[in-house]
Each structure stands twice: as structure tokens, then as C-alpha cells.
Scaffold this active site. Structure first.
Site, PDB file in Angstrom:
ATOM      1  N   MET A   1      30.964 -13.556  -9.585  1.00  0.00           N
ATOM      2  CA  MET A   1      30.324 -14.826  -9.937  1.00  0.00           C
ATOM      3  C   MET A   1      30.180 -15.002 -11.439  1.00  0.00           C
ATOM      4  SD  MET A   1      26.587 -16.356  -8.839  1.00  0.00           S
ATOM      5  CE  MET A   1      27.073 -16.639  -7.136  1.00  0.00           C
ATOM      6  N   ALA A   2      29.650 -14.004 -12.123  1.00  0.00           N
ATOM      7  CA  ALA A   2      29.423 -14.142 -13.565  1.00  0.00           C
ATOM      8  C   ALA A   2      30.728 -14.364 -14.303  1.00  0.00           C
ATOM      9  CB  ALA A   2      28.697 -12.917 -14.104  1.00  0.00           C
ATOM     10  N   ASP A   3      31.778 -13.636 -13.920  1.00  0.00           N
ATOM     11  CA  ASP A   3      33.077 -13.807 -14.558  1.00  0.00           C
ATOM     12  C   ASP A   3      33.618 -15.215 -14.327  1.00  0.00           C
ATOM     13  OD1 ASP A   3      34.195 -10.878 -15.402  1.00  0.00           O
ATOM     14  OD2 ASP A   3      32.903 -10.751 -13.655  1.00  0.00           O
ATOM     15  N   SER A   4      33.444 -15.715 -13.102  1.00  0.00           N
ATOM     16  CA  SER A   4      33.940 -17.056 -12.776  1.00  0.00           C
ATOM     17  C   SER A   4      33.206 -18.117 -13.582  1.00  0.00           C
ATOM     18  CB  SER A   4      33.775 -17.330 -11.275  1.00  0.00           C
ATOM     19  OG  SER A   4      34.522 -16.414 -10.504  1.00  0.00           O
TER      20      SER A   4
ATOM     21  N   ALA B   1      34.431 -18.070 -17.045  1.00  0.00           N
ATOM     22  CA  ALA B   1      35.780 -18.624 -17.140  1.00  0.00           C
ATOM     23  C   ALA B   1      35.758 -20.143 -17.211  1.00  0.00           C
ATOM     24  CB  ALA B   1      36.620 -18.158 -15.959  1.00  0.00           C
TER      25      ALA B   1
END
Length: 406
Positions: free
Chosen positions: A166-169, A172
Site C-alpha cells: 500500500m505505501a509503495d503504491s 507511486a
């Protein structure tokens, strides 16, 4: 000639690994940018090793539409090719620890001198500045440190991390729109290139929204409340007679009234305890008990039919099999099938969205084999000959995806 996609003609160098940075590149690539993926000649992006490494499933969707050009950036030759590629690029995405590219003499100051129009996205866990800047940062750590995990989970249970990146998405998405803002300023307003300091911690912290102002204003800490909300009732998941689950939210007075009428008739719809949001929140235990009992007497299909008849908001708690069978997901191309030459078959992955009416995005191919575009890109975009590229491959500077002699 009008471009077929909104980002046709934009060249992006993706020198990031794993999720947040590469996902930014994927978004740009979906909408027409030429994305050149820089990865290590031997091991490639670490995402290739996620899960069952023989499938490279995470790699295939995160790095779709990209061209694989491995370079060893520790070497002078690798750095020379890299700077040659940067000289004509629009965007560079990287996620090395702060100072790493500077140690290799390919940091922002050097690259911006080579290409003053360059937009450089620097994705890290904690940003380029601050006391935590040199810490290794991963989405899991950020999901905890941002306050998200603290407020997620059952009231009596532990802080709960999301089961996806989630955090990476979230980072992004922020990084991709920041690129477009920088490009707009550069190309429309006559600006210059610039670098974007994109910290996963801050973008994930932003998801908490009104918890920030509420804490400062009222001194409130948003503690775990399961599927309930401190602002809306009813709001929960409920188990149906056939062991499935549904979610409802009575955010507006009209929807709350319809839900009350469905599960308890006119008597419940006019019950003084539940006439206002304040009252429903105060008596949420009684309300959830009533709704839960009614749900347990009906199958999920029956519940959905009844709620739709009354125009009361409801959503089934879908598993992935449900989603694959859902006609709405199908109609919206939320799942697409892309030909995978390595498997000689199509593979499923998430679709391209948002949907643009005149210039929609698309997926041409899944994440490529390591080095499959190195010869093409290096000979086309630099002054090196095929023989020189083969020689560099034999020395481990690059990888051309096959025989390294030449």
C-alpha cells in the site's frame, strides 16, 4: 500527427527497484512514455526474486511496457552509458539511498548539468533530508511509522499492516503526478528541470487525512475500531446466512434511514435512538446487533438484492475469485490479459486506469527478460556499436539477454 497516447515522446529512465519507484514508471509507461529499465546485469531488479522467482509474477506487471537495459552503475563504462541515456531523457526515477548516486558521480548536480531539462524523481523511505534520511526504508516500516497501522485492526487486536504494498503504491501515484506537474511547468511555463523528493513516509502519512487536524484540534488519537467508524454509523462488515460478508455505510441520513427500515421496519426507522448520526454513534452496539441478526437470516445474494431494491448502499466483501467473476470488473477492463512470449500464453494483471476518453493507456507487453532491450537501446540512443555492446556485456557492464560473446 496527434499522439495516440498522452505521454508519447516522453523518455523515462527507471533506475529504481522493487515497488514505489518502478510503479511510478509503470504508470507513465501505461500512457505512452518510453520507459527504459536500468537494473543490475547479473541479478536484475530484486522484484524478479519476489515469491516464486521462476514465475517473476510481480516483475511482469510492475515492469510492463518497459525496456530492460542492465547497467553496472559501479563501473565507469556503466556510468558513461547511463549519462549518455540521461542526456536525451525527460525523466529519471531512482530509489537509491541518499548520496549513493553522488558517490558514483551521477547525482543530481552532475546529471542536471548534462541535461538541464531533466526531471529526477528521488524515491526513498524517508526523504533526502531529515534525521531518518539514511535509514533503509520499506513500505512495511512506513505503514507502521506513518500512523496507519496504529489505527487499523480490531479494537482489542494488534496494529495491523496491509497485506499489499500500500505505501509503495500511494507513493507511486504521488510521484507520477509530481512528474507531470514538473513537466507541465518545464514545457508550458518555460521552466527548467528539477528533482522531486518523494518520501514514502510522507505520502503514506497523507492517507490519514483528517486524523492530523483532529489530533491537533481536539487532542484525539484515532485508535483501532475494527470496521467501525468514529464518524459514521452504521458502518461495518456483517456475516450473512451463507457465511459470506457484506459491508455497509450509513454516511448520509437517507441511506441510514433505508438501512434501518430494511432490517427493522417502520418501528426501527423511527426509533429515537437512531434518528441522528450522534444518536447512532452513541448506540452503535445495539444498532450493530440488530443489523447483524438480520444479516444472519439472509444469504449474501438476498441481502444485496434487498438493499438494491431499497437503494441502500452495500458492497459484497469480494475475494479475488469473486472479482474475476464480477461483470462490472469485466466491463471496466479492471483485469486484462497480456500475451507473455516466455510462457506462450496470456497472463492476467490489473488493467490501466484512470480511463482517458481520447488517449487511453494500454499494455503492450509484460515485464521483459533481463537485458532483452540492451542492444537495441544502447546502439540506438548512444554512439556505441553492436560490437562494443557485446564487449561490454562480456565484461559484465551490461547484459544483452543471451550470448555475451561477440
Amino acid at each position: 500527427m496527434t499522439p495516440k497516447k498522452p505521454l508519447d515522446g516522453l523518455t523515462v529512465i527507471d533506475a529504481a527497484s522493487l515497488y514505489a519507484g518502478p510503479l511510478s514508471g509503470m504508470i507513465l509507461g501505461d500512457f505512452g512514455a518510453e520507459v527504459i529499465k536500468i537494473e543490475h546485469p547479473e541479478s536484475g531488479d530484486a522484484l524478479r526474486e519476489f515469491g516464486d522467482s521462476t514465475d517473476e509474477l510481480s516483475w511482469k506487471w510492475v515492469n510492463r511496457n518497459k525496456k530492460s537495459v542492465p547497467l553496472d552503475l559501479h563501473t565507469d563504462d556503466g556510468q558513461d552509458i547511463f549519462t549518455d541515456l540521461i542526456s536525451d531523457a525527460d525523466v529519471l526515477i531512482e530509489n537509491f539511498r541518499p548520496g549513493t548516486l553522488e558517490r558514483w558521480n551521477i547525482g543530481w548536480e552532475t546529471l542536471s548539468d548534462i541535461n538541464e531539462d531533466l526531471v529526477m524523481v528521488r524515491v526513498t523511505g524517508f526523504g533526502q533530508t531529515g534525521p531518518y534520511r539514511n535509514r533503509p526504508g520499506f513500505g512495511t516500516l512506513v505503514e507502521a511509522m506513518s500512523g496507519y497501522a496504529y489505527s487499523t485492526g480490531q479494537e482489542t487486536g494488534p496494529p495491523t499492516l496491509p497485506p499489499t504494498a500500500m505505501a509503495d503504491s500511494v507513493c507511486a501515484f504521488h510521484s507520477a503526478y509530481a512528474v507531470l506537474m514538473a513537466i507541465y511547468w518545464r514545457d508550458v511555463h518555460g521552466g527548467t528541470g528539477q528533482y522531486i523528493d518523494s518520501a514514502i513516509l510522507e505520502t503514506m502519512f497523507g492517507v490519514l487525512g483528517d486524523q492530523v487536524i483532529e489530533h491537533e484540534w481536539k487532542g484525539v488519537d484515532h485508535k483501532r475500531s475494527g470496521n467501525r467508524s468514529s464518524r459514521t454509523a452504521p458502518r461495518n462488515t456483517y456475516r450473512t446466512k451463507d457465511g459470506r460478508w457484506v459491508a455497509i455505510s450509513g454516511s448520509s441520513p437517507s441511506i441510514a434511514e433505508r438501512i434501518l427500515r430494511i432490517v427493522g421496519g417502520e418501528e426501527l426507522a423511527t426509533d429515537e435512538r437512531f434518528q441522528t448520526m450522534e444518536g447512532r454513534l452513541e448506540h452503535v452496539e445495539e444498532l450493530d446487533s440488530i443489523i447483524g441478526a438480520w444479516m444472519s437470516e439472509h444469504t449474501r445474494a438476498e441481502v444485496i438484492d434487498i438493499f438494491e431494491e431499497y437503494e441502500a448502499a452495500i458492497g459484497p466483501v469480494n475475494n479475488m475469485a469473486d472479482i474475476f467473476d464480477d461483470e462490472h470488473f469485466d466491463d471496466r477492463d479492471a483485469i486484462i490479459y497480456v500475451e507473455d512470449d516466455n510462457r506462450d500464453e496470456e497472463i492476467a494483471m490489473r488493467g490501466v486506469f484512470p480511463k482517458l476518453s481520447a488517449t487511453p493507456g494500454s499494455v503492450d507487453h509484460p515485464g521483459p527478460e533481463l537485458g532483452s532491450h540492451a542492444l537495441e537501446v544502447i546502439t540506438n540512443l548512444t554512439d556505441r556499436t553492436p560490437k562494443e555492446v557485446h564487449r561490454l556485456a562480456s565484461r559484465g557492464v551490461t547484459n544483452i539477454g543471451g550470448e555475451q560473446d561477440g
